[in-house]
Structure formats: C-alpha cells, structure tokens
Design a protein around this motif. Structure first.
Motif, PDB file in Angstrom:
ATOM      1  N   MET A 146       0.653  -1.353  -0.214  1.00 14.00           N
ATOM      2  CA  MET A 146       0.378   0.169  -0.525  1.00 14.00           C
ATOM      3  C   MET A 146       0.847   1.088   0.161  1.00 14.00           C
ATOM      4  N   SER A 147       0.483   2.003  -0.924  1.00 14.48           N
ATOM      5  CA  SER A 147       0.999   3.670  -0.828  1.00 14.48           C
ATOM      6  C   SER A 147       1.178   4.368   0.087  1.00 14.48           C
ATOM      7  N   ILE A 148      -0.156   4.520   1.141  1.00 14.00           N
ATOM      8  CA  ILE A 148      -0.627   5.314   1.871  1.00 14.00           C
ATOM      9  C   ILE A 148       0.477   5.160   3.247  1.00 14.00           C
ATOM     10  N   ARG A 149       0.972   6.534   3.609  1.00 11.71           N
ATOM     11  CA  ARG A 149       1.931   6.051   4.335  1.00 11.71           C
ATOM     12  C   ARG A 149       1.353   6.533   6.315  1.00 11.71           C
ATOM     13  N   VAL A 150       1.377   6.030   6.918  1.00 11.44           N
ATOM     14  CA  VAL A 150       0.351   7.095   7.789  1.00 11.44           C
ATOM     15  C   VAL A 150       1.449   6.901   9.635  1.00 11.44           C
ATOM     16  N   ASN A 151       1.975   8.100   9.282  1.00 14.26           N
ATOM     17  CA  ASN A 151       2.683   9.234   9.984  1.00 14.26           C
ATOM     18  C   ASN A 151       2.209   9.647  11.594  1.00 14.26           C
ATOM     19  N   LEU A 152       1.894   8.181  12.243  1.00 12.91           N
ATOM     20  CA  LEU A 152       1.137   8.808  13.426  1.00 12.91           C
ATOM     21  C   LEU A 152       2.428   8.802  14.700  1.00 12.91           C
ATOM     22  N   ASP A 153       3.543   7.767  14.597  1.00 18.77           N
ATOM     23  CA  ASP A 153       4.368   7.648  15.600  1.00 18.77           C
ATOM     24  C   ASP A 153       4.639   8.782  15.368  1.00 18.77           C
ATOM     25  N   LYS A 154       5.447   9.244  14.402  1.00 18.90           N
ATOM     26  CA  LYS A 154       5.952  10.869  14.139  1.00 18.90           C
ATOM     27  C   LYS A 154       5.206  11.887  15.106  1.00 18.90           C
ATOM     28  N   ILE A 155       3.854  12.179  14.637  1.00 20.81           N
ATOM     29  CA  ILE A 155       3.573  13.307  15.441  1.00 20.81           C
ATOM     30  C   ILE A 155       3.114  12.989  16.768  1.00 20.81           C
ATOM     31  N   LEU A 156       2.619  11.980  17.089  1.00 23.50           N
ATOM     32  CA  LEU A 156       3.199  11.334  18.644  1.00 23.50           C
ATOM     33  C   LEU A 156       4.122  12.131  19.187  1.00 23.50           C
ATOM     34  N   ALA A 157       5.519  11.259  18.239  1.00 27.12           N
ATOM     35  CA  ALA A 157       6.560  11.156  19.422  1.00 27.12           C
ATOM     36  C   ALA A 157       6.708  13.056  19.498  1.00 27.12           C
ATOM     37  N   GLU A 158       5.849  14.524  18.207  1.00 27.47           N
ATOM     38  CA  GLU A 158       6.495  15.961  18.032  1.00 27.47           C
ATOM     39  C   GLU A 158       5.376  16.007  19.641  1.00 27.47           C
ATOM     40  N   ARG A 159       4.165  15.411  19.823  1.00 28.24           N
ATOM     41  CA  ARG A 159       3.660  16.194  20.387  1.00 28.24           C
ATOM     42  C   ARG A 159       3.643  15.720  22.078  1.00 28.24           C
ATOM     43  N   GLY A 160       4.490  14.525  22.302  1.00 29.25           N
ATOM     44  CA  GLY A 160       5.023  13.369  23.420  1.00 29.25           C
ATOM     45  C   GLY A 160       4.279  13.317  23.713  1.00 29.25           C
ATOM     46  N   LEU A 195      -5.308  15.796  17.411  1.00 21.83           N
ATOM     47  CA  LEU A 195      -3.444  15.800  17.900  1.00 21.83           C
ATOM     48  C   LEU A 195      -3.005  17.552  17.450  1.00 21.83           C
ATOM     49  N   GLU A 196      -4.204  18.768  16.978  1.00 19.05           N
ATOM     50  CA  GLU A 196      -4.120  19.524  16.048  1.00 19.05           C
ATOM     51  C   GLU A 196      -3.501  19.648  15.276  1.00 19.05           C
ATOM     52  N   CYS A 197      -3.820  18.773  14.065  1.00 14.42           N
ATOM     53  CA  CYS A 197      -2.814  19.110  12.691  1.00 14.42           C
ATOM     54  C   CYS A 197      -3.537  18.556  11.624  1.00 14.42           C
ATOM     55  N   GLN A 198      -3.182  18.261  10.619  1.00 14.25           N
ATOM     56  CA  GLN A 198      -4.227  18.000   8.590  1.00 14.25           C
ATOM     57  C   GLN A 198      -3.981  17.099   9.213  1.00 14.25           C
ATOM     58  N   PRO A 199      -4.801  16.405   8.211  1.00 22.52           N
ATOM     59  CA  PRO A 199      -5.121  14.535   7.701  1.00 22.52           C
ATOM     60  C   PRO A 199      -4.345  14.475   6.822  1.00 22.52           C
ATOM     61  N   GLY A 200      -3.066  16.006   6.254  1.00 20.80           N
ATOM     62  CA  GLY A 200      -1.387  15.623   5.524  1.00 20.80           C
ATOM     63  C   GLY A 200      -0.257  15.166   6.400  1.00 20.80           C
ATOM     64  N   ASP A 201      -1.115  15.823   7.926  1.00 21.82           N
ATOM     65  CA  ASP A 201       0.366  15.524   8.359  1.00 21.82           C
ATOM     66  C   ASP A 201      -0.018  14.226   8.706  1.00 21.82           C
ATOM     67  N   ILE A 202      -0.810  13.394   9.197  1.00 17.09           N
ATOM     68  CA  ILE A 202      -1.229  12.159   9.217  1.00 17.09           C
ATOM     69  C   ILE A 202      -0.812  11.012   8.215  1.00 17.09           C
ATOM     70  N   LEU A 203      -1.432  11.017   6.631  1.00 17.53           N
ATOM     71  CA  LEU A 203      -1.517  10.319   5.668  1.00 17.53           C
ATOM     72  C   LEU A 203      -0.409  10.860   4.884  1.00 17.53           C
ATOM     73  N   SER A 204       0.529   9.752   4.494  1.00 16.67           N
ATOM     74  CA  SER A 204       1.192  11.005   3.035  1.00 16.67           C
ATOM     75  C   SER A 204       0.987   9.484   1.357  1.00 16.67           C
ATOM     76  N   HIS A 205       1.470  10.003   0.939  1.00 12.56           N
ATOM     77  CA  HIS A 205       1.692   9.155  -0.422  1.00 12.56           C
ATOM     78  C   HIS A 205       3.165   8.775  -0.979  1.00 12.56           C
ATOM     79  N   ASP A 206       3.424   7.626  -1.253  1.00 16.23           N
ATOM     80  CA  ASP A 206       4.306   7.271  -1.358  1.00 16.23           C
ATOM     81  C   ASP A 206       4.379   7.492  -2.954  1.00 16.23           C
ATOM     82  N   GLY A 207       4.464   7.949  -3.894  1.00 16.13           N
ATOM     83  CA  GLY A 207       4.631   8.048  -5.288  1.00 16.13           C
ATOM     84  C   GLY A 207       5.915   6.901  -5.786  1.00 16.13           C
ATOM     85  N   ASP A 208       5.043   5.985  -6.625  1.00 19.41           N
ATOM     86  CA  ASP A 208       6.626   4.848  -6.924  1.00 19.41           C
ATOM     87  C   ASP A 208       7.181   5.579  -8.289  1.00 19.41           C
TER      88      ASP A 208
END
Lengths: 68, 201
Positions: free
Chosen positions: A1-15, A55-68
């Motif tokens: 799947m090319s959709i990446r979930v960046n939840l780890d990164k945001i959780l770390a940023e927000r503590g 998380l006080e963020c936008q959907p694009g902060d949580i989800l990103s797309h890996d272009g092939d």
C-alpha cells in the motif's frame, strides 16, 4: 500500500503515548496500532476527524502518499 | 427473579445469536436430526444391498416373488428395474440429507458463537445448494431410469410405480434450491464486507 501513516512521528512531536491518544480519540489501542503499523485497509472520516482534533493537525500531517 | 417458561421462550426468540438463543435451540434440533439421518442412511444402505440383490435374484428366478410385503415393498423388491434406481436414490438422498445437516450444524455453531459471517459459512451454504442440486438430479435420473428400464425390460407386466420419487420435474423443489443458492451468494458477499470492515479503523 502506498499510503503512509505518520502517527509515530506526530505522537513523538506532541509527546503523547498511544494509550493517551486512544483515551482521547475513543479508538482502541489495538485499532490505533493497526493504523500506526500500516496494516489498516481503510480509515473512517470520523476517526480521522477525531485524530486531527486531538493532535491539532491536518489529515495531510497524518497521511502521506508514496509515489512509485 | 425466577425465570418463567414464557419468559425463557420469549428470551430465546428475541435473541437470534449467542448462548441461550434461537440458534442454540436449533443447534439442538440439528443434533437430533443428525442422529436420525445417520440411522436412515445406514438403513438405506442395508435396504439397497438386500433389495437390489433380491430383485436381481428374482429376475433370474433364483428366488420366488416376495409374498406379502406391503405394496411398495413388493413392487420394489420384485422388479430390478425399479429396485436399482429407487434404492440407489434412497442411498444418495439420505447421504445428501446427512451432509446438509452436518453443514447446517457448523453454520449454527458460528451463530451461537456470535460470528454469523464467519468466512466458512459461505462455503457451507454453497455446499448445501450443490448437494441439493445433486439430490434433485439423482431423483430425476432415478425416475427416468425406473420408467425407462421398466418400459424396456418389463413392459408386459402391470406395475404400480412407488410414489417416493414424486414427479420428474418439481418446480417447488427447484425454486427452493434457487433460494438457497441466492442465500449462499448473499452470505458470500456478507463475508467479504466483514473482511473489509475488519481492518477499518
């Protein structure tokens, strides 16, 4: 799947921990873990809305797309 | 608060799934049906072996005609053209019924476990309608063989055919098979939707 979930990164940023996020969002830790590890097949808008509010963020902060 | 018989019955009817539900009551009924059909299948095999053997022996005049058995028994055991297709169908029919009951037991076990759209249920339902088709085709073939063989080999005898096979083309039976086929497809789609929803957050 090319959709990446960046939840780890945001959780770390927000503590925040996954447990705390689960309590605030109202989604079980198991389901958040499925989302975090990229195993989820679909995300409801209601879940995305709750995550963005907490998380006080936008959907694009949580989800990103890996272009092939 | 004590449970009256009326409250217990209405509770069971109100709960389609899970313990102490309508499904669990039907599961018990299926266990009884399983025992009865197992016995019927055993009896059908024994009757088929004995009956076909007797009818063939009578055809070669090795044994005299069956004297005072009931009308259907005398007709079947004294004429191999009837015994072979009729009793063969009895074996196929009871075996098919037993298979259907076994599949239904597995389906209802998943209902009692609150998993109505378990992945295997679509396979069980498909197996049930395929078995029903096989039974129906066997019944039609038995009817055709019974009448055809009798017309060729025993046309000079006045025979009353047993009524157990019904009419060759029974639209009600075919309609019921079609209904089960549709239900199997509905369950298959339900299982797919369940799988898709499983990893939806």
């Amino acid at each position: 799947m090319s959709i990446r979930v960046n939840l780890d990164k945001i959780l770390a940023e927000r503590g925040l921990s996954l447990t705390t996020l689960s309590e605030r969002v109202g989604v079980t830790i198991a389901n958040l873990s499925i989302l975090k590890t990229g195993k989820a097949k679909a995300v409801r808008f209601s879940t995305l809305d709750a995550l963005c509010r907490v998380l006080e963020c936008q959907p694009g902060d949580i989800l990103s797309h890996d272009g092939d | 608060m004590s449970t009256t018989p009326e409250n217990d019955l209405s509770t069971r009817l109100a709960r389609p799934l899970g313990e102490k539900s309508l499904s669990s009551s039907l599961s018990t009924a299926l266990k009884v049906a399983h025992v009865l059909f197992s016995i019927s299948f055993g009896l059908a095999i024994v009757t088929a072996v004995v009956g076909i053997g007797l009818s063939i022996a009578h055809a070669f005049n090795w044994v005299p005609a069956m004297p005072s058995v009931s009308g259907t028994g005398r007709t079947v055991f004294n004429h191999w053209t009837i015994a072979v297709p009729y009793l063969a169908f009895a074996v196929i029919g009871t075996r098919g019924a037993l298979l259907i009951v076994q599949r239904l037991q597995r389906i209802f076990a998943s209902f009692v476990a609150n998993e109505p759209f378990a992945p295997d249920n679509a396979i069980h339902l498909r197996s049930i309608w395929v078995t029903l088709i096989v039974i129906e085709i066997s019944r039609i073939m038995a009817w055709v063989l019974m009448h055809g063989l009798t017309a060729v080999f025993a046309s000079n005898e006045d025979i009353t055919f047993p009524k157990g096979l019904g009419e060759p083309l029974d639209l009600v039976r075919l309609f019921l098979v079609f209904v089960v086929l549709i239900l199997a497809e509905v369950f298959r789609r339900g299982t797919q939707l369940r799988n898709e929803a499983e990893l939806t957050v």
